[in-house]
Enzyme design. Sequence first.
Site, mmCIF file in Angstrom:
data_model
loop_
_atom_site.group_PDB
_atom_site.id
_atom_site.type_symbol
_atom_site.label_atom_id
_atom_site.label_comp_id
_atom_site.label_asym_id
_atom_site.label_seq_id
_atom_site.Cartn_x
_atom_site.Cartn_y
_atom_site.Cartn_z
ATOM 1 N N LEU A 150 0.851 -1.204 0.000
ATOM 2 C CA LEU A 150 0.000 0.000 0.000
ATOM 3 C C LEU A 150 0.885 1.252 0.000
ATOM 4 O O LEU A 150 0.853 2.057 0.920
ATOM 5 C CB LEU A 150 -0.949 -0.023 1.208
ATOM 6 C CG LEU A 150 -2.186 0.875 1.083
ATOM 7 C CD1 LEU A 150 -3.132 0.384 -0.006
ATOM 8 C CD2 LEU A 150 -2.938 0.967 2.412
ATOM 9 N N GLY A 151 1.680 1.375 -1.082
ATOM 10 C CA GLY A 151 2.473 2.597 -1.285
ATOM 11 C C GLY A 151 1.649 3.574 -2.098
ATOM 12 O O GLY A 151 0.420 3.542 -2.065
ATOM 13 N N ARG A 152 2.345 4.433 -2.841
ATOM 14 C CA ARG A 152 1.633 5.474 -3.604
ATOM 15 C C ARG A 152 0.648 4.864 -4.591
ATOM 16 O O ARG A 152 -0.488 5.310 -4.710
ATOM 17 C CB ARG A 152 2.624 6.339 -4.373
ATOM 18 C CG ARG A 152 3.651 7.050 -3.526
ATOM 19 C CD ARG A 152 4.622 7.708 -4.483
ATOM 20 N NE ARG A 152 5.701 8.404 -3.832
ATOM 21 C CZ ARG A 152 6.869 7.841 -3.533
ATOM 22 N NH1 ARG A 152 7.098 6.564 -3.780
ATOM 23 N NH2 ARG A 152 7.825 8.553 -2.976
ATOM 24 N N ILE A 153 1.091 3.833 -5.325
ATOM 25 C CA ILE A 153 0.213 3.243 -6.346
ATOM 26 C C ILE A 153 -0.895 2.440 -5.664
ATOM 27 O O ILE A 153 -2.063 2.529 -6.052
ATOM 28 C CB ILE A 153 1.020 2.365 -7.330
ATOM 29 C CG1 ILE A 153 2.039 3.236 -8.079
ATOM 30 C CG2 ILE A 153 0.095 1.660 -8.315
ATOM 31 C CD1 ILE A 153 3.003 2.461 -8.978
ATOM 32 N N ARG A 194 4.724 -4.414 5.304
ATOM 33 C CA ARG A 194 5.567 -4.863 6.426
ATOM 34 C C ARG A 194 5.114 -4.181 7.717
ATOM 35 O O ARG A 194 4.985 -4.800 8.749
ATOM 36 C CB ARG A 194 7.036 -4.554 6.148
ATOM 37 C CG ARG A 194 7.764 -5.765 5.616
ATOM 38 C CD ARG A 194 9.152 -5.410 5.205
ATOM 39 N NE ARG A 194 9.142 -4.274 4.277
ATOM 40 C CZ ARG A 194 10.196 -3.816 3.634
ATOM 41 N NH1 ARG A 194 11.356 -4.365 3.814
ATOM 42 N NH2 ARG A 194 10.102 -2.803 2.796
ATOM 43 N N GLY A 230 2.880 -5.187 -10.237
ATOM 44 C CA GLY A 230 4.158 -4.684 -9.703
ATOM 45 C C GLY A 230 5.325 -5.211 -10.519
ATOM 46 O O GLY A 230 5.750 -4.592 -11.489
ATOM 47 N N ARG A 231 5.824 -6.383 -10.134
ATOM 48 C CA ARG A 231 6.897 -7.045 -10.870
ATOM 49 C C ARG A 231 6.581 -8.536 -10.970
ATOM 50 O O ARG A 231 6.104 -9.148 -9.998
ATOM 51 C CB ARG A 231 8.232 -6.871 -10.147
ATOM 52 C CG ARG A 231 8.873 -5.513 -10.358
ATOM 53 C CD ARG A 231 9.396 -5.329 -11.784
ATOM 54 N NE ARG A 231 9.990 -4.041 -12.022
ATOM 55 C CZ ARG A 231 9.337 -2.956 -12.474
ATOM 56 N NH1 ARG A 231 8.049 -3.003 -12.739
ATOM 57 N NH2 ARG A 231 9.985 -1.826 -12.690
ATOM 58 N N ASP A 241 -0.094 -7.927 -15.646
ATOM 59 C CA ASP A 241 0.562 -6.963 -16.536
ATOM 60 C C ASP A 241 2.068 -7.189 -16.552
ATOM 61 O O ASP A 241 2.766 -6.627 -17.382
ATOM 62 C CB ASP A 241 0.258 -5.530 -16.060
ATOM 63 C CG ASP A 241 0.803 -4.466 -17.005
ATOM 64 O OD1 ASP A 241 0.615 -4.623 -18.240
ATOM 65 O OD2 ASP A 241 1.407 -3.481 -16.540
ATOM 66 N N GLU A 246 10.077 -11.143 -18.859
ATOM 67 C CA GLU A 246 9.547 -10.304 -19.950
ATOM 68 C C GLU A 246 10.606 -10.135 -21.049
ATOM 69 O O GLU A 246 11.791 -10.026 -20.726
ATOM 70 C CB GLU A 246 9.150 -8.934 -19.379
ATOM 71 C CG GLU A 246 8.032 -9.065 -18.378
ATOM 72 C CD GLU A 246 7.661 -7.732 -17.728
ATOM 73 O OE1 GLU A 246 8.156 -6.670 -18.139
ATOM 74 O OE2 GLU A 246 6.846 -7.773 -16.783
ATOM 75 N N HIS A 273 2.816 -5.505 -19.978
ATOM 76 C CA HIS A 273 3.479 -4.487 -19.138
ATOM 77 C C HIS A 273 3.202 -3.073 -19.666
ATOM 78 O O HIS A 273 4.127 -2.342 -20.062
ATOM 79 C CB HIS A 273 4.989 -4.758 -19.062
ATOM 80 C CG HIS A 273 5.631 -4.093 -17.867
ATOM 81 N ND1 HIS A 273 6.748 -4.567 -17.243
ATOM 82 C CD2 HIS A 273 5.307 -2.962 -17.181
ATOM 83 C CE1 HIS A 273 7.091 -3.774 -16.236
ATOM 84 N NE2 HIS A 273 6.227 -2.773 -16.187
ATOM 85 N N VAL A 274 1.929 -2.702 -19.636
ATOM 86 C CA VAL A 274 1.520 -1.399 -20.189
ATOM 87 C C VAL A 274 0.905 -0.472 -19.142
ATOM 88 O O VAL A 274 0.326 0.551 -19.493
ATOM 89 C CB VAL A 274 0.511 -1.580 -21.353
ATOM 90 C CG1 VAL A 274 1.177 -2.235 -22.556
ATOM 91 C CG2 VAL A 274 -0.733 -2.375 -20.917
HETATM 92 C C1 DGY Z 1 7.733 1.167 -13.482
HETATM 93 O O1 DGY Z 1 7.755 2.396 -13.486
HETATM 94 O O2 DGY Z 1 8.429 0.505 -12.723
HETATM 95 C C2 DGY Z 1 6.845 0.508 -14.471
HETATM 96 O O3 DGY Z 1 6.765 -0.855 -14.283
HETATM 97 C C3 DGY Z 1 7.296 0.814 -15.881
HETATM 98 O O4 DGY Z 1 8.500 0.164 -16.138
#
Ligand code: DGY
Length: 323
Positions: free
Chosen positions: A153-156, A176, A232-233, A257, A262, A280-281
Site C-alpha cells: 500500500l504505497g503510492r500506487i 511490512r 508490480g513485478r 501486466d 519479460e 506491461h503497459v
Molecule cells: C515502473 O515504473 O516501474 C513501471 O513498471 C514501468 O516500467
Amino acid sequence: MSSARPVILLPGRINPHVRERVETEFEAVSIASADAALMDAQTLSRVQGVAAMTTISAEFIDALPNLTIIANFGVGYDAVDAAHAASRSVMVTNTPDVLSDEVADTTIGLLINTLRELPRAEAYLRAGRWASEGTYPLTPLTLRGRTAGIFGLGRIGLAIARRLQAFDVAIHYHTRNKRSDVDYPWHETLTDLAAAVDTLIVVVPGGAATDKAVNGGILDALGREGVLISVGRGSTIDEEALIKALEERRIAAAGLDVYAHEPHVPQALIDLPNACLLPHVASASVSTRNAMANLVVDNLAAWFDSRAAITPVPECAGLNAKA
Ligand code: DGY
C-alpha cells in the site's frame, strides 16, 4: 552547470523523450546494452551519469570510475543495484508519483477485464459470433460484492484503493508495517490477507524481499472464488504455481501486466482461458511516459547543477547535498 556538459551514458533501449533531452542538454554516449566491453577505457572514464531502463549491475557500476548518478526510467528500480551504487556514493533516482494514477487506472481496467471477460467478449463480437451464435455467455465473475486485498500500500496501492472505494469494494492490505494514515484493515502476513479477501492485488516492488512471495500456499488461501491481479513485478509471483492453480481452478482467474521473464510469457499462461494478460503497459501512455522521461532528465540536471537529486531512491537519499 559548468560549461563542459556532463557525459551521460544511454545503455540499450531508452524512452525517446529521454534520449532527445539528454542529447540536447548533456553530452550523450549511446551503447547497445549495459556492457562495459562496448566502451574503450577513455569512454568508460568520461561517463558521469547513466540514464537507463535496463539492468545496471554492480560490475557495470564498478567499470565507470567517474560515475556519480544513475537515473532509472521507472518507479521500480529492482534492475539497478542501488545498494552497491550507494556504497560507492553513486546516486540512484527513480520516477515515483508521476505514474501512480495511470497505473491505478490500468489496474482497475485489468481487474474488470479479468472479472467480466471484456477482451474475450469483444473478440467474440469481432469474430462475428454475436450474430451467428447469439449473446456472449454470462460471466461467472463480477466485481459486485468483492473484497480486495492490496499487497503493497504505497503510492500506487493507495491510488488503487481510492478508486476501488468508489466502486464500493471493501479494502484490506498487507505491508511490512501497519500504516497510521488509513483505516483499511491491515494483515500482518500475506497469508492472512489472502485468506481474508477474494481479490488479491499485488503492487509491491520486485527484488529479493518479494521474490515469489505469491506462491501456491497464498493462492490456496485466496481460494476458489479468488482472483489475482499483478501489476508490480513478475518476480513476485511464482508463475508455475499460478499456472497450476489456474489450470486446477484452485483460484478463479488472474489478470497480469508483469511477468517473470519479460517479454517472454509462458505459453501455458497464454493458453489459459481464465488469465487476462497485458504486455506491461500499466504506465504506458504517451503523456505519462513523457512525465517519467522528464523526471529522469530533471533528476540529472538537478544533480549536476546542485548535487541534490529530486527523487533519490531510499538507499541513496543520504547522498543528496544538504541545503
Ligand atoms: C515502473 O515504473 O516501474 C513501471 O513498471 C514501468 O516500467
